[in-house]
Design a protein around this motif. Sequence first.
Motif, PDB file in Angstrom:
ATOM      1  N   ALA A   1     -22.038 -23.928 -11.314  1.00 52.81           N
ATOM      2  CA  ALA A   1     -22.361 -24.978 -11.809  1.00 52.81           C
ATOM      3  C   ALA A   1     -23.580 -24.466 -12.900  1.00 52.81           C
ATOM      4  CB  ALA A   1     -23.366 -25.630 -11.027  1.00 52.81           C
ATOM      5  N   ALA A   2     -24.072 -23.413 -12.954  1.00 55.41           N
ATOM      6  CA  ALA A   2     -25.027 -22.891 -13.935  1.00 55.41           C
ATOM      7  C   ALA A   2     -23.937 -22.273 -15.203  1.00 55.41           C
ATOM      8  CB  ALA A   2     -25.929 -21.666 -13.418  1.00 55.41           C
ATOM      9  N   GLY A   3     -22.773 -22.113 -14.979  1.00 55.24           N
ATOM     10  CA  GLY A   3     -22.214 -21.805 -16.013  1.00 55.24           C
ATOM     11  C   GLY A   3     -21.360 -20.323 -15.754  1.00 55.24           C
ATOM     12  N   TYR A   4     -21.810 -19.642 -14.821  1.00 52.74           N
ATOM     13  CA  TYR A   4     -21.061 -18.353 -14.751  1.00 52.74           C
ATOM     14  C   TYR A   4     -19.455 -18.418 -14.282  1.00 52.74           C
ATOM     15  CZ  TYR A   4     -25.885 -16.534 -14.535  1.00 52.74           C
ATOM     16  OH  TYR A   4     -27.119 -16.493 -15.127  1.00 52.74           O
ATOM     17  N   GLN A   5     -18.894 -17.275 -14.346  1.00 53.32           N
ATOM     18  CA  GLN A   5     -17.299 -17.211 -13.871  1.00 53.32           C
ATOM     19  C   GLN A   5     -17.650 -16.472 -12.425  1.00 53.32           C
ATOM     20  OE1 GLN A   5     -14.504 -15.335 -16.404  1.00 53.32           O
ATOM     21  NE2 GLN A   5     -13.023 -15.016 -14.376  1.00 53.32           N
ATOM     22  N   VAL A   6     -17.123 -17.296 -11.456  1.00 47.13           N
ATOM     23  CA  VAL A   6     -17.503 -16.712 -10.206  1.00 47.13           C
ATOM     24  C   VAL A   6     -16.116 -16.012  -9.551  1.00 47.13           C
ATOM     25  CG1 VAL A   6     -18.216 -17.185  -7.939  1.00 47.13           C
ATOM     26  CG2 VAL A   6     -19.337 -18.272  -9.675  1.00 47.13           C
ATOM     27  N   VAL A   7     -16.253 -14.874  -9.070  1.00 50.56           N
ATOM     28  CA  VAL A   7     -15.160 -14.094  -8.363  1.00 50.56           C
ATOM     29  C   VAL A   7     -15.587 -14.437  -6.860  1.00 50.56           C
ATOM     30  CG1 VAL A   7     -14.189 -11.888  -7.663  1.00 50.56           C
ATOM     31  CG2 VAL A   7     -14.820 -12.236  -9.946  1.00 50.56           C
TER      32      VAL A   7
ATOM     33  N   ALA B   1     -31.612 -20.548 -10.434  1.00 47.97           N
ATOM     34  CA  ALA B   1     -32.336 -21.266 -11.416  1.00 47.97           C
ATOM     35  C   ALA B   1     -33.510 -20.174 -11.761  1.00 47.97           C
ATOM     36  CB  ALA B   1     -33.207 -22.489 -11.154  1.00 47.97           C
ATOM     37  N   ARG B   2     -33.997 -19.266 -10.712  1.00 45.64           N
ATOM     38  CA  ARG B   2     -35.328 -18.544 -10.862  1.00 45.64           C
ATOM     39  C   ARG B   2     -34.345 -17.169 -11.524  1.00 45.64           C
ATOM     40  NH1 ARG B   2     -39.993 -19.054  -8.067  1.00 45.64           N
ATOM     41  NH2 ARG B   2     -39.949 -20.904  -6.845  1.00 45.64           N
ATOM     42  N   PHE B   3     -33.415 -16.883 -11.210  1.00 45.95           N
ATOM     43  CA  PHE B   3     -32.667 -15.689 -12.068  1.00 45.95           C
ATOM     44  C   PHE B   3     -32.539 -15.892 -13.378  1.00 45.95           C
ATOM     45  CE2 PHE B   3     -28.957 -13.526 -13.603  1.00 45.95           C
ATOM     46  CZ  PHE B   3     -29.038 -12.310 -13.030  1.00 45.95           C
ATOM     47  N   GLN B   4     -32.040 -17.131 -13.710  1.00 45.45           N
ATOM     48  CA  GLN B   4     -31.591 -17.602 -15.163  1.00 45.45           C
ATOM     49  C   GLN B   4     -32.971 -17.481 -15.985  1.00 45.45           C
ATOM     50  OE1 GLN B   4     -29.439 -20.922 -14.819  1.00 45.45           O
ATOM     51  NE2 GLN B   4     -27.596 -19.881 -15.868  1.00 45.45           N
TER      52      GLN B   4
END
Length: 291
Positions: A104-110, A285-288
Motif C-alpha cells: 500500500a505504501a508503493g513498494y514492490q513486495v516479494v 510509515a515510520r520507516f518511510q
Amino acid sequence: MRARRIEWLSAVGAALICSGCFKSYVVVSFRPPEAVAAQAVTAATARYAEVRGAVKVVAVRAPGGCANEALSDRVDEGVGVTSRVVLQARCAIWLSELERALAAAGYQVVPWRDLLAAEGMEGAVHLAARKLGVDAVFAVAEIDMRPSVSAGSEAGAVVVSASDPDGALRGPFRLDPGQRRVILALVRERYRDGVVSGFTAAIDAIVLVPPGGEPIWSYRRAVAGALDGCGEPRMLLRGRSDTWRPVLPSRYPAPPADDGAAPDEDALLTRLRGAARTVAADLVARFQKGA
C-alpha cells in the motif's frame, strides 16, 4: 359474599402470576487483565538515510517457526483452543498484514515464502535478497503473541450485564452482595481454568540491505486488545436475590443462508488482524518518515 370471594380469588391469581415476575436475566462475560501497550521504539544507522529513498523492492523475512505454520479451520470454545488460535495467528496474519502495508505504501513486495525458499538455497538472507532483486529485507525477529486469561475467581474480571431471555445485553446490572456471591461461585465452578479474554502482542523487526545484509533500521512495539464479542465464553443466568441458575437462551439466531458464498472470517481472527494491521501500518510509515 360472592363479590368478596371473587376479589380474593383475583388477588390469589395475581400473586401467582407475579411470583416469578421479579426474576431477571443477566449475562456473565469477562474483562481482560490490564495490559500496558508500549509506544513504538525505533533506531536508525547513518546508512539508513542514504538508502531509504532508493528502496523500491522489499521482502519480509519470517521469524523462526513460521515456515510450516497453518491456521486450523476448527475454532471451538475454551481456553486451550482459543489460546491456540491466538498463537497460530502470529505468522499467517501478522506477516500478511506487513506485506499488505508495504504494498500500500508503493513498494514492490516479494512474498515472504519466496524469500524463505531462496534463503534455503542460497544459505543466507542477504544472498537470497540479492538473487531476488530485493533492495531491503524487513526481517521480523520476533512476533510474541500471548493470550490474556481472566480467572473466574477474580471478581474484577467478571462483568454482569442485564439481558433479555435471548441473551441480548440491556446494560449494567447492579448486584447486591448476596447476588454477587452466588454468581461468582457459579462462575468459578463453570470456568475453573479461566477464559481467554484478551491478547498481547509484541513485534521486533530489523531492516537489512544487501549486499552484505547490513542492519540499518529497527522497530519494536507492543499492543494489547480485548476479545469481547469474539465468541468468548458467556453465561446466561436467570434468577433473583440469591437464587440464580444457568439457562439457555429462549431462541437462537437463524443460521445463515447457504448461497455458496464464503463465510465471514471468524470474529477472533478479525480482531487479531485489526491489531496486526495497525502495527504494520505504523511500522511502514515510520520507516518511510525516519521516525
